[in-house]
Enzyme design. Structure first.
Site, PDB file in Angstrom:
ATOM      1  N   CYS C  87       0.810  -1.226   0.000  1.00  0.00           N
ATOM      2  CA  CYS C  87       0.000   0.000   0.000  1.00  0.00           C
ATOM      3  C   CYS C  87       0.836   1.266   0.000  1.00  0.00           C
ATOM      4  CB  CYS C  87      -0.901   0.030   1.219  1.00  0.00           C
ATOM      5  SG  CYS C  87      -2.138  -1.267   1.233  1.00  0.00           S
ATOM      6  N   HIS C 106      -5.180   1.067   6.837  1.00  0.00           N
ATOM      7  CA  HIS C 106      -5.873   0.214   5.867  1.00  0.00           C
ATOM      8  C   HIS C 106      -6.267  -1.081   6.564  1.00  0.00           C
ATOM      9  CE1 HIS C 106      -7.014  -2.107   2.484  1.00  0.00           C
ATOM     10  NE2 HIS C 106      -5.888  -2.770   2.372  1.00  0.00           N
ATOM     11  N   HIS C 108      -8.873  -4.766   6.609  1.00  0.00           N
ATOM     12  CA  HIS C 108      -9.630  -5.771   5.852  1.00  0.00           C
ATOM     13  C   HIS C 108     -10.753  -6.294   6.738  1.00  0.00           C
ATOM     14  CE1 HIS C 108      -6.603  -7.257   2.545  1.00  0.00           C
ATOM     15  NE2 HIS C 108      -6.520  -5.949   2.700  1.00  0.00           N
ATOM     16  N   GLU C 131     -25.179   9.067  15.743  1.00  0.00           N
ATOM     17  CA  GLU C 131     -24.301   9.802  16.673  1.00  0.00           C
ATOM     18  C   GLU C 131     -22.820   9.650  16.311  1.00  0.00           C
ATOM     19  OE1 GLU C 131     -25.283  11.896  18.775  1.00  0.00           O
ATOM     20  OE2 GLU C 131     -23.516  12.266  20.026  1.00  0.00           O
ATOM     21  N   HIS C 187     -12.762  -5.987  -0.516  1.00  0.00           N
ATOM     22  CA  HIS C 187     -11.396  -5.820  -0.074  1.00  0.00           C
ATOM     23  C   HIS C 187     -11.330  -5.196   1.332  1.00  0.00           C
ATOM     24  CE1 HIS C 187      -7.130  -4.265  -1.381  1.00  0.00           C
ATOM     25  NE2 HIS C 187      -7.213  -4.361  -0.080  1.00  0.00           N
TER      26      HIS C 187
END
Lengths: 227, 227, 227, 227
Positions: C87, C106, C108, C131, C187
């Site tokens: 990434c 990131h 999953h 909220e 993903h």
């Protein structure tokens, strides 16, 4: 026989281990809100959990310890307001009913509660062809069941006080002499066995099968295969 | 190559690590009720978990350690009642079948069990277009799959004893030479790979995909997109 | 300003804290199977997680540390086989796109994945009157949203490699200049913000809303109220 | 009365315990994303959680401590940007409304939120014939309910700021003088009681019943039995 002192396999129950198990059962969601409890015996003692207290915060000196030789309470929590578990009459019934029983665990798992509602008004939970059935003992023979055994767990109706469940529990012990557990509608589960280790293992197998059964019912899968 | 001693990346399996992994898998719900097990090999040893004991309470000296040079058991739990895992024949089949396989993990996850029921009577679980497929290795090439690969996990029928699964496992290894896992109906999952690290990573990817597939089926989402 | 050294409120990211967060995210189920990753910057460094390794077992010396003054890698894992996160191109795009962004996480999560399938072929997740929306920052103003704001999280299609997502991410940053997150179909989720603390808080709010949205859809409750 | 110093049964709240409870509630999913909070009083102090910070990372010196004799703040986080919980007006209303109330816990559990949506537009959650109702206290009498009691938890509508909930909370306290909790639509739960121990126990019972009710609704099981 030389005992492996580091192993839990033959380890007797003791106060430190008792409260460690309470924390584990709390973490599993089975003893939240001060619910649930346990009784576990050694050669000369029975340990009982206290009532209405946070099970995951129990200290070893907050247990009730009954001496089975002198037949009296050996120690109890110093705080006089702490009472023994409301399940003590049920625990004692199960300990006295069968000389092999040394441990009883009572849980309030959400799935046990839900399953009794999904099966209502049936008074039995039956499941078969499941590998985890092999973790359950026949109370009379103390042998593990086959995974093809049709496991039967009686369901009794709840009462306003725990001791009021005694007649129903006596009845199911007669009707289902092989069962190592009973479900209480809208309430929870009692599991018992010959050691704390085997009782804990059975508890985990019962809770697994109960949670799986809830999912199976949700998906419309029958708990018993048609022949 | 200089090995980073603090890193788990190249760390060999050892008894302390083995029992730590058992606790982790218990906490995930994959080895409750004494279920599941693992075999993991080093250059000269194979470690096997024991049978019918609480997996999260294993101590390093409760493992069975087999010496692969001298071809005999180097050590075993001191308590003679503790037996090796009932899966040893399956573990050995998988270790011998493929020289690259050094680790096999067997779990009893609720979702693996449920998925085999949701897919019944199919004998395969297939899913594609999922990022987590990239965490799975092709057993023959040891290369990771693309996320567009159609992942196939064979499902075999359960038997009353674990060793009775051997013929079916041999058959699926022939029929699906690339698979790194097999599901057992109403029972659980076996995953194997070239290191304990990659096997554990694959196990987590398979369990993720299995749980996701159960949810997809519940919502009526197909596991394989129509082209 | 006197900084409270024991407080996490103003604490800069550092390697020990970075790997502690990885363990937390693994325990939440967001980085299992070696998935997910993070980049977090200080005044003169950017820390990146490595690729394809068990995120909960990372050691502080397994991070990639890039010096932003000297514009080169200051340190990396000693084991040469460990690569930086796949990434990194996405992390760098987000760090460069906006001077306020110092952290990207990131994940999953199963629910993020499931939600993108439940909403398919829609390219946006929208929810309002919740909220937890108050925990999300507008990327341009860095102000928290009202709980009556219509939160928009763009959904992009997955690609075979992470860097191939770059054009789509650039496009959504232009189309949705206020968003602090993007979902990737089948993903997972990317979340970014001005500090690691605020990014982690946003991540937890997004994951909460995503999981809640899956449940709402299951029960047929609309995510946006009709006016 | 001799107090057992190791027991949590009579232990006063203190900063270390306060932040330990925050971590526990975070782990339960009730205070993620900096949400939720608590106020707890001793004979001469009220402790309040801070706002907008990670609840599981609070340090004991990050609490706001108000002296009830001198009627002023005794200490606060050193970092000036940390503000007291936005719920302080609600906490104070509940502390002042009833001399027995010393603790209020506010959570953002997913199930509390979902249940308010499943029951919309109803302004009350009612359930009966559940064992866990015995863990709930009648606010006026401070006695535990019977498991056959029809438990009533009022549901109020959310507002853009927490203090704007005050009029609705005052109204439900008048309308439901016995209630120890209130649900806020699309938001969460407030629970209060005479000690932190009993409040935490009630919180766990309410959350159990709320989660169970969501499951019961999913399966079409009525929350109140027809007579």
């Amino acid at each position: 026989m030389e005992v492996d002192t580091e192993s839990s396999y033959n380890q007797d129950i003791n106060p430190e281990l008792f409260v460690e198990l309470m924390r584990l059962f709390f973490d599993r969601g089975w003893m939240v809100g001060s619910s649930g409890g346990m009784a576990a015996a050694t050669a000369d003692k029975i340990y009982y959990s206290p009532s209405s207290v946070q099970k995951e915060r129990l200290t070893p000196d907050e247990l009730f310890v009954f001496g089975t030789h002198e037949m009296k309470l050996q120690s109890r929590p110093r705080c006089p307001e702490i009472k023994e578990s409301a399940c003590v009459p049920i625990f004692n019934l199960l300990l006295n009913e069968d000389e092999n029983t040394t441990c009883i665990i009572h849980t309030h798992s959400k799935y046990a509660n839900l399953l009794t509602q999904l099966l209502a008004p049936k008074t039995i939970f039956e499941i078969t062809d499941q590998e985890m059935i092999k973790g359950i003992l026949n109370r009379e023979t103390l042998k593990a069941y086959s995974n093809q055994h049709r496991l039967q767990v009686p369901i009794i109706e709840n009462a306003t006080q725990e001791y009021m469940l005694l007649p129903q529990i006596k009845e199911v012990l007669t009707k289902y002499p092989n069962t190592s557990a009973v479900l209480v509608r809208n309430h929870g589960l009692f599991v018992w066995g010959p050691t704390w280790q085997k009782t804990k293992i059975m508890l985990e197998c019962y809770e697994y099968l109960i949670e799986l059964a809830c999912d199976m019912i949700k998906h419309g899968i029958p708990l018993i295969k048609a022949d």
